[in-house]
Design a protein around this motif. Structure first.
Motif, PDB file in Angstrom:
ATOM      1  N   UNK A  20       0.870  -1.172   0.000  1.00  0.00           N
ATOM      2  CA  UNK A  20       0.000   0.000   0.000  1.00  0.00           C
ATOM      3  C   UNK A  20       0.904   1.218   0.000  1.00  0.00           C
ATOM      4  N   UNK A  21       0.788   2.055  -1.031  1.00  0.00           N
ATOM      5  CA  UNK A  21       1.633   3.251  -1.117  1.00  0.00           C
ATOM      6  C   UNK A  21       0.970   4.424  -0.416  1.00  0.00           C
ATOM      7  N   UNK A  22       1.726   5.080   0.462  1.00  0.00           N
ATOM      8  CA  UNK A  22       1.221   6.224   1.223  1.00  0.00           C
ATOM      9  C   UNK A  22       2.007   7.482   0.850  1.00  0.00           C
ATOM     10  N   UNK A  75       1.594  -1.742 -10.231  1.00  0.00           N
ATOM     11  CA  UNK A  75       0.855  -0.858  -9.312  1.00  0.00           C
ATOM     12  C   UNK A  75      -0.490  -0.441  -9.888  1.00  0.00           C
ATOM     13  N   UNK A  76      -1.436  -0.123  -8.997  1.00  0.00           N
ATOM     14  CA  UNK A  76      -2.690   0.476  -9.462  1.00  0.00           C
ATOM     15  C   UNK A  76      -2.434   1.885  -9.980  1.00  0.00           C
ATOM     16  N   UNK A  77      -1.430   2.516  -9.452  1.00  0.00           N
ATOM     17  CA  UNK A  77      -1.024   3.861  -9.822  1.00  0.00           C
ATOM     18  C   UNK A  77       0.052   4.314  -8.868  1.00  0.00           C
ATOM     19  N   UNK A  88       1.759  -6.886  -5.903  1.00  0.00           N
ATOM     20  CA  UNK A  88       0.934  -5.755  -6.316  1.00  0.00           C
ATOM     21  C   UNK A  88       1.107  -4.566  -5.374  1.00  0.00           C
ATOM     22  N   UNK A  89       0.933  -3.367  -5.917  1.00  0.00           N
ATOM     23  CA  UNK A  89       0.981  -2.129  -5.134  1.00  0.00           C
ATOM     24  C   UNK A  89      -0.322  -1.368  -5.348  1.00  0.00           C
ATOM     25  N   UNK A  90      -0.976  -1.003  -4.251  1.00  0.00           N
ATOM     26  CA  UNK A  90      -2.203  -0.212  -4.300  1.00  0.00           C
ATOM     27  C   UNK A  90      -1.872   1.202  -3.845  1.00  0.00           C
ATOM     28  N   UNK A  91      -2.130   2.177  -4.696  1.00  0.00           N
ATOM     29  CA  UNK A  91      -1.907   3.577  -4.342  1.00  0.00           C
ATOM     30  C   UNK A  91      -3.050   4.045  -3.453  1.00  0.00           C
TER      31      UNK A  91
END
Length: 533
Positions: free
Chosen positions: A11-13, A317-319, A349-352
């Motif tokens: 999860x990207x913060x 990534x999702x974005x 996977x990476x979720x923005x």
């Protein structure tokens, strides 16, 4: 490679926009700590935090003044260490964003390098004599330009991106001028040792690794990245000796090069050869209103997997903070199909942040901290229907960026109450991925059908062979984003094994796909995940 990566979902913060705990309008570490259980319950067990070191903030933290101290807007080093500790208590890992290619021009190291008398920092940056030419434009593909009139010394400093970002010196792969240092010179190698020292500092405080900004760009005029790759392999060797579970993720855009350079993972990005933009953004395959084609992506992805087999992971990534949000080109229902793909593919996977609720790109915002067109993807997280969408108790005019003020702005609280929401779909997909080894990072993939919009996207995921034939699991994913039913033939090994019983349907969006009259028929706007007998 760290053993925790196989089932990692990141999860990207963007810290200044995530959660504000002290009502100053800017997100902070205590705000992130308060939201860790939300991230865990979403199904993400790892976090990437965008740059949080002391900065000039001309480029939102990608211009570092002090690599050993966090920016005061986010809290203290002790607060960040507490974040690491709480994340670990919840079974999560945390990556920091490291910017090794340049510093802010008001970094004390650069100020020392500007002095006319020699000192320890004189050669830590790239300088070109002004006496050679007053022209500050760069003839080098790897250097954006030169900054003159800023130093006591009669030289101009090379810059990477903005004029506020002076290039650190890792040498040149091809030396053509007497002011250039070779990549294996002591002066250039000193830069690598500095990277290692910074990493050791934060790993010692509990960090689990780093996402590395512009990882392929350190050594200048290094067209095949030979010397840059050698530098990163040396960093990896150092980490293997001291912190073998530390993870390195590269912003490289070429997994074959990055993974052979010692990185554990590399992103597919909006630049590079991956055709990533074909998925969610430019004539996106997952949009019913577009006419997208996924063949080029699938063909390139197959080759990338073959080139990197056993060497590490490819991240989709999702974005991220540099792209227009997925919601700008896909509807929430289309995003459910996109997330079905994203969360059932190999690698990590990476979720923005905010993509799990379909946060929108904010058009027309004035640039904030060097964001320019990226600014609209960096607006505050939308938690609920309260003041400032629950992001901050500050006055609206004091917010880092404005929140989405539309009546239908998505938020976490509202989607929690809606069983058909995007948030619930993402959570269910994360749960599914965690429950099935075939869907995790190490699982194999075989594209059974990957063409244009007239056909569905169908692929099989299979567990690795290490556990033996009896323990292998095989799962098929069928996705059809178009507005009409799509059909395709399947290999004989799959045709009789899909959807044999209701229990074999592990997840679905819309109507359930199935085999009829020897064809796999995938209803319009649907995604089905099957267990194969």
């Amino acid at each position: 490679m760290a053993n925790w990566l196989n089932n990692a979902i990141f999860y990207e913060i963007y810290p200044q926009s995530f959660k504000d705990s002290n009502a100053d309008g800017i997100g902070d570490f205590q705000g992130i700590i308060s939201a860790l259980e939300y991230i865990r319950d979403l199904g993400c067990n790892a976090i990437w935090i965008n740059p949080c070191f002391d900065s000039s903030f001309y480029d939102a933290g990608y211009d570092v003044r002090d690599y050993y101290t966090v920016a005061a807007r986010y809290g203290s080093n002790e607060d960040l260490a507490a974040l690491f500790e709480r994340a670990h208590e919840l079974g999560m890992h945390v990556l920091l964003d490291l910017v090794p290619g340049h510093t802010a021009i008001d970094n004390p190291w650069f100020k020392e390098s500007c002095k006319d008398e020699r000192n320890a920092w004189t050669d830590r940056y790239i300088w070109r004599p002004l006496s050679q030419s007053p022209d500050l434009n760069s003839p080098y593909a790897s250097i954006r330009g030169f900054l003159g009139g800023i130093a006591e010394r009669p030289d101009a400093a090379a810059v990477n991106c903005f004029s506020t970002q002076a290039c650190l010196n890792y040498g040149f792969g091809t030396v053509t001028e007497d002011w250039q240092f070779a990549a294996d010179s002591p002066e250039a190698q000193a830069g690598r040792l500095l990277i290692q020292d910074i990493m050791d500092f934060w790993l010692g405080l509990g960090c689990d690794g780093f996402r590395v900004d512009m990882a392929a760009s350190l050594v200048k005029e290094d067209s095949d990245h030979h010397w840059t790759s050698k530098l990163w392999r040396q960093v990896r060797e150092h980490l293997d000796e001291r912190y073998p579970q530390a993870v390195l993720v590269s912003e490289w855009g070429n997994p074959h090069e990055a993974l052979h350079a010692g990185f554990d993972m590399d992103f597919l990005l909006h630049f590079g050869p991956s055709h990533y933009l074909d998925l969610f953004r430019e004539n996106p395959y997952f949009s019913a209103s577009a006419n997208g084609d996924i063949r080029a992506f699938a063909d390139t992805y197959r080759k990338m997997l073959a080139d990197t087999a056993g060497g590490g992971y490819i991240c989709i990534p999702s974005g991220n903070h540099d792209m227009i949000r997925m919601r700008d080109t896909l509807t929430p229902d289309e995003m459910k199909l996109a997330f079905t793909f994203l969360l059932t593919m190999p690698g990590c996977p990476f979720i923005y942040y905010g993509d799990e609720i379909g946060m929108r790109y904010a058009h027309g915002l004035r640039s904030k901290e060097g964001g320019y067109e990226r600014t609209g993807s960096r607006t505050p997280m939308q938690w609920d229907c309260s003041t400032n969408a629950g992001f901050s108790a500050a006055r609206r005019e004091n917010l880092y960026l404005p929140v989405d003020g539309a009546a239908d702005a998505p938020n976490v609280a509202s989607q929690e109450e809606d069983a058909d929401s995007l948030l619930h779909a993402v959570r269910a997909l994360n749960t599914l991925r965690m429950a099935h080894p075939a869907l995790q990072a190490d699982g194999d993939i075989e594209f059974l059908h990957a063409q244009d919009h007239a056909y569905p996207l169908v692929y099989a995921r299979t567990t690795g062979r290490a556990g033996g034939a009896d323990s292998r699991e095989r799962i098929v994913v069928a996705i059809n984003p178009s507005s009409s039913e799509a059909r395709c033939a399947l290999p004989a090994a799959y045709g009789g094994a899909i959807g044999a019983t209701e229990d074999d349907v592990l997840f679905h969006i819309g109507a359930i796909a199935g085999v009829r009259e020897g064809e796999l028929r995938v209803p319009a706007g649907s995604a089905t995940v099957f267990r194969c007998r």
